[in-house]
Every structure is written in C-alpha cells, then in structure tokens.
Design a protein around this motif. Structure first.
Motif, PDB file in Angstrom:
ATOM      1  N   GLY A   1     -21.265 -12.501 -11.018  1.00  0.00           N
ATOM      2  CA  GLY A   1     -19.941 -11.911 -10.673  1.00  0.00           C
ATOM      3  C   GLY A   1     -19.341 -12.483  -9.451  1.00  0.00           C
ATOM      4  N   THR A   2     -18.125 -12.757  -9.628  1.00  0.00           N
ATOM      5  CA  THR A   2     -17.262 -13.208  -8.640  1.00  0.00           C
ATOM      6  C   THR A   2     -16.200 -12.651  -8.074  1.00  0.00           C
ATOM      7  OG1 THR A   2     -17.603 -15.667  -9.694  1.00  0.00           O
ATOM      8  CG2 THR A   2     -15.661 -15.339  -8.054  1.00  0.00           C
ATOM      9  N   ARG A   3     -15.930 -12.346  -6.960  1.00  0.00           N
ATOM     10  CA  ARG A   3     -14.820 -11.591  -6.386  1.00  0.00           C
ATOM     11  C   ARG A   3     -13.376 -12.165  -6.442  1.00  0.00           C
ATOM     12  NH1 ARG A   3     -15.855  -9.032  -0.509  1.00  0.00           N
ATOM     13  NH2 ARG A   3     -13.966  -7.611  -1.240  1.00  0.00           N
ATOM     14  N   GLU A   4     -12.350 -11.460  -6.691  1.00  0.00           N
ATOM     15  CA  GLU A   4     -10.998 -11.703  -6.886  1.00  0.00           C
ATOM     16  C   GLU A   4     -10.518 -12.270  -5.519  1.00  0.00           C
ATOM     17  OE1 GLU A   4      -7.069 -10.473  -9.342  1.00  0.00           O
ATOM     18  OE2 GLU A   4      -8.683  -9.291  -9.182  1.00  0.00           O
ATOM     19  N   VAL A   5      -9.759 -12.928  -5.371  1.00  0.00           N
ATOM     20  CA  VAL A   5      -9.095 -13.532  -4.123  1.00  0.00           C
ATOM     21  C   VAL A   5      -7.497 -12.790  -4.361  1.00  0.00           C
ATOM     22  CG1 VAL A   5      -8.012 -14.951  -2.402  1.00  0.00           C
ATOM     23  CG2 VAL A   5     -10.127 -15.570  -3.472  1.00  0.00           C
ATOM     24  N   LEU A   6      -7.122 -11.740  -3.475  1.00  0.00           N
ATOM     25  CA  LEU A   6      -5.934 -11.091  -3.722  1.00  0.00           C
ATOM     26  C   LEU A   6      -4.718 -11.772  -2.852  1.00  0.00           C
ATOM     27  CD1 LEU A   6      -7.201  -7.313  -3.467  1.00  0.00           C
ATOM     28  CD2 LEU A   6      -6.801  -8.678  -5.448  1.00  0.00           C
ATOM     29  N   SER A   7      -5.206 -12.180  -1.512  1.00  0.00           N
ATOM     30  CA  SER A   7      -4.313 -12.753  -0.790  1.00  0.00           C
ATOM     31  C   SER A   7      -4.902 -13.628   0.268  1.00  0.00           C
ATOM     32  CB  SER A   7      -2.957 -11.819  -0.293  1.00  0.00           C
ATOM     33  OG  SER A   7      -3.838 -11.034   0.781  1.00  0.00           O
ATOM     34  N   GLU A   8      -4.213 -14.516   0.845  1.00  0.00           N
ATOM     35  CA  GLU A   8      -4.753 -15.487   1.972  1.00  0.00           C
ATOM     36  C   GLU A   8      -3.784 -15.491   3.133  1.00  0.00           C
ATOM     37  OE1 GLU A   8      -5.549 -19.370   0.784  1.00  0.00           O
ATOM     38  OE2 GLU A   8      -6.832 -18.791  -0.871  1.00  0.00           O
ATOM     39  N   GLU A   9      -4.284 -15.354   4.400  1.00  0.00           N
ATOM     40  CA  GLU A   9      -3.315 -15.255   5.482  1.00  0.00           C
ATOM     41  C   GLU A   9      -3.838 -16.167   6.758  1.00  0.00           C
ATOM     42  OE1 GLU A   9      -2.872 -11.407   7.077  1.00  0.00           O
ATOM     43  OE2 GLU A   9      -2.515 -10.469   4.763  1.00  0.00           O
ATOM     44  N   ASN A  10      -2.925 -16.764   7.299  1.00  0.00           N
ATOM     45  CA  ASN A  10      -3.514 -17.627   8.614  1.00  0.00           C
ATOM     46  C   ASN A  10      -3.615 -16.628   9.758  1.00  0.00           C
ATOM     47  OD1 ASN A  10      -3.815 -20.298   7.013  1.00  0.00           O
ATOM     48  ND2 ASN A  10      -1.674 -20.788   6.985  1.00  0.00           N
ATOM     49  N   GLU A  11      -4.243 -16.849  10.468  1.00  0.00           N
ATOM     50  CA  GLU A  11      -4.348 -16.116  11.799  1.00  0.00           C
ATOM     51  C   GLU A  11      -4.896 -16.996  12.663  1.00  0.00           C
ATOM     52  OE1 GLU A  11      -7.988 -12.993  12.878  1.00  0.00           O
ATOM     53  OE2 GLU A  11      -6.567 -12.001  11.569  1.00  0.00           O
ATOM     54  N   THR A  12      -3.855 -16.713  13.868  1.00  0.00           N
ATOM     55  CA  THR A  12      -4.153 -17.533  15.118  1.00  0.00           C
ATOM     56  C   THR A  12      -4.940 -16.880  16.128  1.00  0.00           C
ATOM     57  OG1 THR A  12      -1.766 -18.583  14.833  1.00  0.00           O
ATOM     58  CG2 THR A  12      -2.813 -18.793  16.832  1.00  0.00           C
ATOM     59  N   GLN A  13      -5.800 -17.666  16.661  1.00  0.00           N
ATOM     60  CA  GLN A  13      -6.947 -16.989  17.436  1.00  0.00           C
ATOM     61  C   GLN A  13      -6.403 -17.200  18.881  1.00  0.00           C
ATOM     62  OE1 GLN A  13      -9.776 -15.676  15.939  1.00  0.00           O
ATOM     63  NE2 GLN A  13      -8.498 -16.049  14.035  1.00  0.00           N
ATOM     64  N   PRO A  14      -6.970 -16.505  19.827  1.00  0.00           N
ATOM     65  CA  PRO A  14      -6.449 -16.673  21.296  1.00  0.00           C
ATOM     66  C   PRO A  14      -6.778 -18.263  21.849  1.00  0.00           C
ATOM     67  CG  PRO A  14      -8.001 -14.773  20.974  1.00  0.00           C
ATOM     68  CD  PRO A  14      -7.832 -15.344  19.579  1.00  0.00           C
ATOM     69  N   SER A  15      -7.623 -18.968  21.153  1.00  0.00           N
ATOM     70  CA  SER A  15      -7.915 -20.244  21.717  1.00  0.00           C
ATOM     71  C   SER A  15      -6.732 -21.170  21.080  1.00  0.00           C
ATOM     72  CB  SER A  15      -9.234 -20.762  21.215  1.00  0.00           C
ATOM     73  OG  SER A  15      -9.420 -20.609  19.808  1.00  0.00           O
TER      74      SER A  15
END
Length: 706
Positions: free
Chosen positions: A93-107
C-alpha cells in the motif's frame, strides 16, 4: 502539602483495591502463570556442555532450520507460494500525495509539507502481474540471468516490485542506501560492473547525473516514478526509461513469453552494500538459501504472524533488517503500508499541521525500529509529560511507576493502559509487537516503549553478514538489555578476546567475541578475499561462521547480552581501556543529549565527547541562565558546554561509569547527525572516522593543542 501529594492518597488506595480484586481472575484468565514460566525457561544451551558453546535454541536443538516452507528453497518460490495462498488480499500500500506546500519556519528555513490521501493497495495477484511484466521488460532491455542489476532507491513499493522481479529471473540484485554518497555509489556500481540501474527520479537528478560519466559500463537507467524526465545532459551511451515503459515493453506477448531462468538455492540473490561505520562500503554476497534460512529463524520468534497483520515500512530497504522483514511479511500474507521517517506520525516534519500521518491512517500491528528512533519517541513523550498540569503529570507518573513494577514481575496493568491511550495513538494505537535492531537498545527506552505503547518490544541481533539473523528476544521475555537466544536457524559461540579482558570461562557468565554459524551466514564480501579469510571461516562440519567483532555475555537461561565492541576499544595513556560504545550507551539517556560520540586518543589520558543537544531542553536551560541568541550561539556558549558536562558527569555517576570513562570535555553540535550528513549510517550508527575528521579542530582544542 501540595495538590499532587493530596491526590496520591485516594489514587493509591484505588489502585491497591483494583489490584487486590482483579489480580486472581486476571492471573488465571490471561495465562499469566504460563507466560511467566515461558519467560524464565531455558532458551538455549551449549551443544558441548562447555561455556564457549556453540549455543543452540532448545526448540530446535538437534538440527538447524534451513527453510520455513518445505520445498520453497528460493525467494521466487516463496513469493509464488504467497500468491497462491493470498491472491486477492491486499499486499503493498502507498498513500496518494494530494498536494505539497512550502512552509516557512520561525528560523527562516522552508520545509516542504505534504497533504496525503488514503492508502491505495496492490493485491498479491496484481503485484504478481507487475512483477512479471517488469522482469520481462528488463530481460527485453538485455538484462541477463546471473548478471548483476543495481537498485539505488528509497523505501517504496517499487523497490519490492523490482527485487521480486529480479529474484524470479535470477538477476542478482546490488543494493545501495539512498543516502549513500555519490563516491561510494560509483565505487559499488563499478566494482559490480552493472549495466542496468533502477532508481528514483529524485536520486537520478540530485546524486547520479553528475557522476554517470564515471560509470562506463552502465547502459540503462530505469526511474520508478510516473513522470517524464528530460534526457538532456545525460551521456549519449545511456538510455533513460520509466518503470512504466519497461513494464509496457515486458507486457508484449513476445516478451512476456520469454524464457525464465529460475534460480537455485546456491545462486546469488543480493549483493548488499553496507553504508559501513568505517572505510569504503563492502558488498555482502547473499545467496537464496542464506535469506531463506535467516527468515525462517526470524519468523519463528513472531507469534501469530499472518494475514491479520499490517506492517509499516519506513526503514531503508537496503538495510537487511527491513528487507527480510518485508519479504517475510509478503510470505505470510501481511499487508505492508509504505511510509518514511518524515511522514510517520501526525507530528512528523513533512506532515502539514492538521493532517494525518501514516501511522494514524494505517494503524499497523507490527513495526521495526532502530534505537535512535525509539530514543527520540521516548524523549518527545517525556517532554510532553513535563508540560502537563500538576494533576495530569502526577497521574501519568503513578500509572507509569505502577505498570513498571508489574512488568518487572512479569505481569501487566490493564487499567493503567487507559492512561497511555494517547501515547499509543502516536503509532496508530494498534501495534502488538515492535522489534528493535541495528544497535543496542537501552533498558530505559525499552521499558518506556513496553509501558507506554502497551506491547512487547523485542531486541534483535544480527548483521548483514548473517542476513540480519542471530538472536531475537521472545515475546514472553520481560527482561531488558538483552538480545535473546539464538534463532532456530543458527548457533552462537564465544571466542576469547584477551586484550579486552573477555574470556569464555569468565565468572559468573562466559564472555567473548560473538561468532554466528549456520545457513544464514553469507558468502563473504564481493571481490575481497582478504576480508573473507579474516571474518568468515568454515568448520570441520562444513558450516560457515562469521566473526562479528561484537562482545557478548551469555546468561544462564541461554540469552545473549551485547557488552562491548572490539573496534570501540581505546587504550588510554595510563593503560586503562575505554569502550567508547559503552560510554555512549550510558550517557544517551541524559535528557539534554539527543546523540553523543565519545572520543579518546591513545596518547592522552582522558575521554572527550561531541554531543548533539536536545534543542528544547538546552534552550530552556539557556533561558534559565540568562543566555539568549540563535541556536548556534547557544551551543557555542561556554556556559552551556559546562552545563552539559555537569549533566554528563551526574548521569555517568548514576550509571556507574569508571572515573577514567567519563568525558572531561564536550563540544556541542547545533546540527543533528543524519545519514544525509555522512556522520552516521542509515541505521544511525556512528561513523567514527567521519566524525573525527569533521570535528578535528574541536579535538585539538579539547586536547589542548590549540
């Protein structure tokens, strides 16, 4: 009197009353008496009656097991047998990738976050079709039986499809860790002379593309992703294919009907390149009968293994522990759900906040882990406990201590398990057994996993050179710090190591270098006769043996404990011997430490250390001391070094390290050690040579040369 103390009186009374009322019915209904007897029974004994062994499991004392299913003596037969038994059932079994996002950290760092869908499953019958078409496609591209083919890829379903296709058509598989450096991969590919390579588009673009001109014999590269790659910039003599296109080629009637040369038990199945804690990677030659024998021994220690089980796969498949675990799961009809360390739980680094991690979706019943991952889980949970309010923290501690007391007696505490429900949910809430391998697991972490995840945590001991098989603790064994008795496929004996002070006639227990013998012992290292003579030998009964370099102590019930390692021993200037591994194992449970490497020079009279601190704990301590700044500035502050050194000394005293074993200086590393940095292996074992080179200036500073 504080609130927590007031609370303890009625709670203690309730627990005592519960224990008194429930003990007898629980004792008889759950078979506790039989389980306790099983835990205390003799598990292995010497075949000669002497302390040095060889020791064999009492369950198969007369002869070692070589196969699990009669007649199924090669890996392709094992898979065909599974397809016949479990055809319509889910397999991979493999999970489907629905979407990708870039998230900026406090650092300021940018992390890629994923939103994942449900698991999509391939049944055994569907997997069989995929394997057939891919194997036929490889043959159509010129791959020949008994000629090596390379697999350089992350853990995913396509890895297992490729491996099974190669087993079926007798294409010996050459495997590499996905985190292995370019130089090491080039070395291995050239050493084996492969013409065909299976990889992922990411590894192809980021690691392989620039070094392909250095691999003259390589002709075909197959990437496993369903995407299109531009062939611009690749050598003209190399052809780039997608896995899907190779399967389409193999599905053509004329190719699907092509002759299949089946393997025999003595044929080479895998050349597994170890990431190695020292020097260049070595290719371990593993034949079909080695893997069949090793897995027969491993599976016997996992009671009830079968179609009701779900295994979560996230460790590197190029590691023998993960590869044999997955092949065993396929053999017994278990589902395998693929994951990664970055998507394992709801809190994992690549999971978008509010989304579900793979454990939550899959709810696995079986899980393998290396001690580094278990140590992290332990510290993260205990850190969360410290953030609880007074009442919650008191109840958690009471439940923990009570269950610890019961487990040490060989019992359980079902009422307390309700307190740990949220902790169990971190791994899906359904895990019935965990297996730790790759390095020694500390007693404290093993107990923590036993208590909070409410399941047995077995330790296994084995090496690539023994197909990962050696020992595994039995489910009923509630002791800690040991790795169990020999598996039914092998036997173990101890050899004197005089320099280290370990002898097979030591009292109270025999000690010495661990030697493993049996059908699971591999054929040596590829093109390395010198190492074969040093590490492998054949006895008068024609049985192969491997000299592990690990030092073991055999307990009276026939269980083994790893106590040292030959390569980790350093003689100080004053003549004292220091086991670096022993020092690290003793100090790793210090709350301020995430990872530690002890170091000593033979021309010096004291030990020093490099430490990756726990960011949360050290930052909090820095605030207490009035120290502000970036994480790097905090790590480099001399006050913080002194505080960590103070914690090390306190921890060393409680773990009874000798005075000369305690590090007297420390360097704090702001960057974690991951396989990607090249400072640890994929099993998170320290690479001492690389760590020494990386911290050379700090070593000179701590030893006073600068």
């Amino acid at each position: 009197m504080d609130l927590s103390t007031v609370l303890l009186f009625p709670v203690h009374a309730l627990v005592w009353l519960y224990s008194f009322i429930s003990f007898l019915p629980w004792h008889f209904l759950t078979g506790a008496r039989e389980k306790k007897a099983q835990a205390k029974r003799l598990k292995s004994k010497s075949t000669t009656g002497k302390e040095d062994g060889p020791y064999r499991s009492v369950d198969r004392f007369d002869s070692l097991v070589t196969v699990d299913f009669p007649g199924k003596d090669t890996l392709d037969k094992l898979f065909d047998h599974a397809v016949q038994r479990f055809g319509k059932a889910d397999c991979l079994g493999t999970r489907e990738v629905l979407s990708e996002e870039n998230e900026t950290q406090p650092s300021g760092k940018v992390f890629k976050k994923l939103i994942l869908g449900e698991y999509k499953w391939l049944s055994y019958d569907e997997l069989d079709v995929e394997i057939s078409s891919f194997g036929s496609g490889l043959a159509a591209l010129g791959q020949q039986p008994k000629s090596t083919i390379a697999l350089f890829c992350e853990t995913r379903a396509e890895w297992m499809i490729t491996a099974q296709a190669c087993f079926r058509r007798n294409f010996p598989l050459v495997t590499f860790y996905a985190t292995l450096g370019e130089e090491a991969v080039v070395y291995g590919l050239n050493e084996c002379g492969v013409t065909h390579l299976v990889t992922s588009s990411d590894l192809l673009e980021t690691k392989l593309k620039s070094v392909l001109p250095q691999i003259p014999k390589l002709r075909h590269i197959i990437y496993v992703d369903r995407k299109t790659i531009s062939t611009a910039g690749y050598p003209q003599n190399m052809q780039i294919h997608s896995m899907h296109s190779v399967q389409q080629l193999g599905a053509k009637p004329e190719n699907l009907r092509s002759e299949i040369v089946k393997p025999i038990p003595s044929d080479l199945a895998v050349i597994m390149y170890t990431s190695g804690s020292t020097g260049r990677p070595k290719g371990v030659m593993i034949i079909h009968s080695n893997l069949i024998g090793g897995m027969a021994g491993q599976c016997e220690r996992i009671p009830g293994l079968g179609p009701k089980d779900t295994y979560i796969a996230y460790l590197p498949l190029a590691h023998v522990l993960e590869m044999t675990a997955e092949i065993s799961c396929v053999t017994y009809g278990c589902r395998i759900g693929y994951s990664s360390p970055q998507t394992l739980s709801d809190q994992s680094t690549k999971i978008k906040k509010g989304s579900k991690g793979d454990c939550t979706m899959l709810r696995p019943t079986l899980m393998a882990a290396v001690p580094e991952i278990m140590d992290r889980i332990n510290k993260n949970v205990m850190s969360k406990v410290q953030e609880m309010n007074c009442v919650q923290r008191t109840l958690f501690k009471l439940a923990y201590d009570y269950k610890l007391e019961q487990i040490k007696k060989g019992y359980d505490a079902p009422l307390c398990n309700l307190v740990f429900k949220k902790v169990r949910a971190l791994l899906g809430g359904n895990v019935r057994m965990m297996l730790s391998g790759g390095a020694p697991l500390s007693s404290a972490t093993q107990r923590f996993m036993n208590i909070c995840f409410c399941c047995p945590v077995g330790q296994g001991y084995g090496l690539t050179e023994t197909c990962g098989a050696g020992t595994i603790t039995e489910v009923a064994d509630y002791s800690t710090g040991r790795v169990g008795a020999p598996l039914i496929c092998c036997e173990i004996k101890l050899k004197d190591w005089v320099e280290g002070g370990y002898k097979k006639y030591d009292k109270p227990h025999p000690r010495g270098e661990i030697l493993i013998g049996g059908p699971n012992v591999t054929m040596g290292y590829y093109r390395n006769d010198c190492s074969n003579n040093e590490d492998f030998y054949i006895d008068q009964n024609r049985q192969r043996w491997f000299c592990t370099g690990d030092i073991g102590e055999m307990h009276p019930d026939g269980c083994l404990q790893i106590v040292d390692r030959k390569k980790d021993l350093v003689k100080l200037q004053a003549g004292d011997y220091v086991s670096l591994g022993k020092v690290e194992s003793a100090l790793k449970n210090c709350p301020l430490i995430d990872n530690i490497c002890a170091y000593a020079n033979s021309d010096q009279n004291y030990v020093i250390s490099f430490v990756v601190p726990n960011q949360k704990q050290l930052t909090a301590l820095a605030h207490q001391k009035g120290i502000e700044g970036t994480w790097e500035q905090i790590c480099n502050h001399p006050v913080m070094e002194r505080e960590v050194l103070k914690a090390i000394k306190e921890n060393a005293t409680s773990t009874k390290l000798q005075r000369f074993e305690i590090p007297v200086m420390v360097h704090l590393s702001p960057d974690p050690w991951t396989p990607e940095t090249g400072l640890v292996t994929d099993a998170f074992k320290l690479k001492r040579k690389e760590l020494k080179n990386h911290y050379l200036n700090d070593i000179e500073r701590m030893y006073g040369h600068k």
